[in-house]
Design an enzyme around this catalytic site. Structure first.
Site, PDB file in Angstrom:
ATOM      1  N   TYR A  96      -6.012   4.756  -4.657  1.00 26.89           N
ATOM      2  CA  TYR A  96      -5.615   3.396  -4.263  1.00 26.89           C
ATOM      3  C   TYR A  96      -5.484   3.399  -2.747  1.00 26.89           C
ATOM      4  O   TYR A  96      -4.873   4.311  -2.172  1.00 26.89           O
ATOM      5  CB  TYR A  96      -4.238   3.021  -4.843  1.00 26.89           C
ATOM      6  CG  TYR A  96      -4.235   2.653  -6.302  1.00 26.89           C
ATOM      7  CD1 TYR A  96      -5.020   1.618  -6.798  1.00 26.89           C
ATOM      8  CD2 TYR A  96      -3.393   3.308  -7.201  1.00 26.89           C
ATOM      9  CE1 TYR A  96      -4.997   1.273  -8.148  1.00 26.89           C
ATOM     10  CE2 TYR A  96      -3.367   2.974  -8.555  1.00 26.89           C
ATOM     11  CZ  TYR A  96      -4.169   1.951  -9.013  1.00 26.89           C
ATOM     12  OH  TYR A  96      -4.141   1.605 -10.336  1.00 26.89           O
ATOM     13  N   GLU A 120      -8.720   0.066  -6.218  1.00 25.99           N
ATOM     14  CA  GLU A 120      -8.423  -1.339  -6.497  1.00 25.99           C
ATOM     15  C   GLU A 120      -9.571  -2.288  -6.204  1.00 25.99           C
ATOM     16  O   GLU A 120      -9.514  -3.453  -6.578  1.00 25.99           O
ATOM     17  CB  GLU A 120      -7.164  -1.787  -5.725  1.00 25.99           C
ATOM     18  CG  GLU A 120      -7.343  -1.983  -4.223  1.00 25.99           C
ATOM     19  CD  GLU A 120      -7.236  -0.683  -3.424  1.00 25.99           C
ATOM     20  OE1 GLU A 120      -7.091   0.389  -4.037  1.00 25.99           O
ATOM     21  OE2 GLU A 120      -7.314  -0.755  -2.184  1.00 25.99           O
ATOM     22  N   LEU A 242      -1.396 -14.610 -11.620  1.00 27.43           N
ATOM     23  CA  LEU A 242      -2.125 -14.058 -10.458  1.00 27.43           C
ATOM     24  C   LEU A 242      -3.207 -15.038 -10.057  1.00 27.43           C
ATOM     25  O   LEU A 242      -3.976 -15.519 -10.899  1.00 27.43           O
ATOM     26  CB  LEU A 242      -2.777 -12.717 -10.822  1.00 27.43           C
ATOM     27  CG  LEU A 242      -3.689 -12.114  -9.741  1.00 27.43           C
ATOM     28  CD1 LEU A 242      -2.886 -11.685  -8.511  1.00 27.43           C
ATOM     29  CD2 LEU A 242      -4.462 -10.911 -10.272  1.00 27.43           C
ATOM     30  N   MET A 303       6.855  -1.386 -10.932  1.00 33.75           N
ATOM     31  CA  MET A 303       7.390  -1.109 -12.261  1.00 33.75           C
ATOM     32  C   MET A 303       6.818   0.171 -12.881  1.00 33.75           C
ATOM     33  O   MET A 303       7.569   0.971 -13.448  1.00 33.75           O
ATOM     34  CB  MET A 303       7.172  -2.315 -13.183  1.00 33.75           C
ATOM     35  CG  MET A 303       7.988  -3.536 -12.764  1.00 33.75           C
ATOM     36  SD  MET A 303       7.639  -5.006 -13.738  1.00 33.75           S
ATOM     37  CE  MET A 303       8.342  -4.561 -15.320  1.00 33.75           C
TER      38      MET A 303
END
Ligand SMILES: NC(=O)c1ccc[n+]([C@@H]2O[C@H](COP(=O)([O-])OP(=O)(O)OC[C@H]3O[C@@H](n4cnc5c(N)ncnc54)[C@H](O)[C@@H]3O)[C@@H](O)[C@H]2O)c1
Length: 372
Positions: A96, A120, A242, A303
């Site tokens: 990433y 990504e 999103l 998260m």
């Protein structure tokens, strides 16, 4: 090819870029895998599990970087790693990167003169992002779990058992956004026997959701009116919208929160894009919630970091086929044969080959084809 896997050193990052399954596929294909000592510890993968696949444990990070034709990581390189980017010529870094957000890291990679491929920005023809999807799935599945926990009285919530009990109703869970994270949240919320309402502005998406759940939840076309109506008596609201390339739309204003049930819990998964509740601000796992009126907001921007073991496996399962292509064919032939992977190439030999990154920093863009 020698594939190096250093231990992540960014704060609070416990994932590792390869699992024993991935190491085994690479060694079986004739490659060598060098894993930094203790790299898997944060994800509960002991060195011995890598050794059993034929991988070699290397005690020192510099040694891993200096000896590798390709380095696999999870997070973008951070300051103490910059000097390692140029230890080996023509090295490929696959991780990433999120370069549009960091000029410093972009400059460091450009100065190193090697190849940087970002997880990504690998993009499939249907526009989905296969190396971001697993993290949305983790965050989505976590959302009803953390919300149910915080709904308990001692955690600051209303004191409601999410699944109810015979004779007592279950919690009402409202999910905003029926994409990857929203669907994952819905799966868990339905599994927890709560009453689930999922909203999206994409009707085709809602048709798919309706078909998938066969009556186990309600689908609702999203509008300001519908959001007000559904949130008013919700116990849990999960924000999972999103708009690609933009800040999240603010769908839950403060005055709506003011009228919600005291002790209700709002989880803003979209917080990494600015959040979709008016008063959202990023929080951490060590201090995840804050009060807005009489409700509890949970806005942890990372998260999946709470479950590095699961997140590592979910991420590595998705990266594994691309890693193997890069190792077997070399990066030039691999990206020629795989257009989605080619979209992942951000930096080659000091040139920025991913247009949004060049635009974000006012740097020159170089077409990948012109470099081949
Ligand atoms: N907090 C974390 O740790 C964490 C982890 C992973 C992903 N995320 C974030 O979760 C968010 C959701 O990701 P995803 O992969 O599910 O995206 P996705 O593109 O799969 O789904 C987004 C959905 O939102 C819907 N939508 C957009 N605007 C809307 C509106 N105004 N009203 C109703 N619906 C709307 C879209 O139609 C789409 O179905 C992203 O911001 C992502 O970065 C956060």
């Amino acid at each position: 090819m020698i594939i190096g896997v250093p231990k992540e050193i960014k704060k609070d990052e416990y994932r590792v870029a390869i699992t024993p399954a991935g190491a085994r596929e690479l060694t079986s294909a004739g490659h060598m895998v060098h894993v930094e000592q203790g790299a898997g510890e944060g994800s509960s993968i002991p060195d011995a599990e890598y050794v059993a696949t034929g991988a070699k444990i290397v005690p020192d990070a510099d040694e891993v970087w200096a000896g590798a034709d390709m380095v696999l990581k999870v997070k973008e390189p951070v300051g103490p790693e910059y000097h390692r980017l140029s230890l080996k010529k023509d090295q490929v870094l696959f991780t990433y990167l999120h370069l549009a957000a960091s000029r410093e890291c972009t400059d460091a990679l450009a100065a190193a003169g090697n190849v940087a491929i970002a997880y990504e920005t690998v993009r499939l023809p249907d526009n989905s992002l296969p190396l971001l999807t697993p993290m949305s799935e983790v965050a989505g599945r976590m959302a009803p779990i953390v919300a149910s926990h915080h709904l308990m009285r001692f955690a600051g919530g209303r004191g409601t058992l999410v699944c109810g009990v015979p004779g007592v109703e279950a919690a009402k869970v409202v999910i905003l956004g029926a994409g990857v994270a929203g669907m994952a949240a819905a799966t868990l919320a339905v599994g927890l026997h709560s009453s689930v309402y999922i909203l999206d502005r994409n009707l085709e998406r809602l048709r798919q959701v309706d078909h998938h759940f066969r009556g186990a939840l309600e689908t609702i076309a999203s509008s300001t009116h519908a959001i007000e109506q559904q949130c008013a008596d919700a116990d849990i609201v999960i924000g999972a919208v999103l708009v690609v390339g933009a800040r999240a739309p603010k769908l839950v204003p403060d005055d709506l929160v003011a009228g919600m049930r005291p002790g209700s819990v709002l989880v803003d998964i979209s917080i990494d894009q600015g959040g979709c509740f008016e008063s959202s601000r990023p929080t951490t796992h060590s201090d995840p919630t804050f009060k807005v009126h009489e409700s509890l907001f949970y806005c942890v921007a990372n998260m999946p970091g709470a479950v590095p073991h699961s997140s590592t496996y979910a991420l590595a399962n998705a990266t594994r086929p691309y890693t193997l292509e890069l190792a077997n064919q070399g990066w030039r032939d691999a990206v020629k044969a795989d257009a989605p992977l080619a979209e992942g190439v951000n930096v080659v030999d000091g040139k920025i080959t991913y247009r949004p990154v060049a635009e974000a920093h006012g740097m020159e863009y170089a077409d990948l084809d012109s470099l081949n």
